[in-house]
Design an enzyme around this catalytic site. Sequence first.
Site, short mmCIF file in Angstrom:
data_model
loop_
_atom_site.label_atom_id
_atom_site.label_comp_id
_atom_site.label_asym_id
_atom_site.label_seq_id
_atom_site.Cartn_x
_atom_site.Cartn_y
_atom_site.Cartn_z
N HIS A 138 -7.73 -4.85 -4.78
CA HIS A 138 -7.65 -3.17 -4.77
C HIS A 138 -6.60 -2.61 -3.69
CE1 HIS A 138 -9.25 1.07 -3.91
NE2 HIS A 138 -8.35 1.25 -4.91
N GLU A 150 -8.10 -4.54 -0.43
CA GLU A 150 -9.39 -4.82 -0.62
C GLU A 150 -9.69 -5.86 -1.43
OE1 GLU A 150 -11.93 -0.76 0.52
OE2 GLU A 150 -11.11 -0.77 -1.47
N ASN A 188 -12.74 4.04 -0.38
CA ASN A 188 -12.79 5.13 -1.26
C ASN A 188 -14.42 5.85 -0.98
OD1 ASN A 188 -10.51 5.04 -2.55
ND2 ASN A 188 -11.11 4.12 -4.29
#
Length: 282
Positions: A138, A150, A188
């Site tokens: 990510h 990530e 997130n």
Amino acid sequence: MQTIGVIGTGTMGCGIAQIAAQARCQVILQNRRQESVEQGIRTIKRSLEVLVSKERITAAQSEGTLERIRGVVSLEDLKLCDIVIESAPEIEELKVELFRKLDSILNEDCVIATNTSSLSVTKLAQSVSRPGHFIGMHFFNPVAVMKLVEVVSGLRTTDSTVSVVRELAEKLGKLPIDVKDYPGFVVNRVLFPMINEAAFALQEGVADAKGIDECMKGGCNHPMGPLAIADLVGLDVVHAILESLYREYGNPRYAPCLGITKRVEAGWLGRKTGRGFYDYGM
């Protein structure tokens, strides 16, 4: 990891392709539409021109980077890649179909990485015959600037896959952090409730958008306020991620604020459309 396939020519896909080519990897950039591939190459070229103008790279380095990127339409052209990084739209059915096609094309040692920001890596891995070679990678926008990646392991991701992806992230100049496959991962899961709460504060008239963002910048030392971040990410993306978090956790704090929903319905998606929480005068 010498040959990297990147699927998707949007903001994230182009950014990933650019940094991989700058790291002297051979890059195959794929989109099913030829015009989108050509637009993606132009986007990367413009980005490199900015770096040259700021004297961060030389003209020769820019040319070398572009020479290492090959745009293609067919997924078959990815068959000799060492890793394929998917950066297609955040639609589960679309990604599943894509991974099933890739599974029949790629060699058995190829790693498949998804740049999903909210979907289950473990579930997506069920689309391929070798889920141990499937992983989340990510990146964050803008890819060329943001250091974090990530590294998201599904339940069946092997340690060797994690190791090679961490090495690749470091080669690309990124900071890889191992995270488990929970909805929203880390960034997130923390960031989007903050954006949502800022939108509620705006909706309730606690302060205007600039005031809310300035409070978070001045009071928490954030470089950008949450509403400005939302506009940068895209309110459609923000809304989709909040809905995903709400669906997975069932916690009402993740339910999208009406102020976000209405802007999405109006087509006010942030910087990319010229208006979101702010008016960009486009």
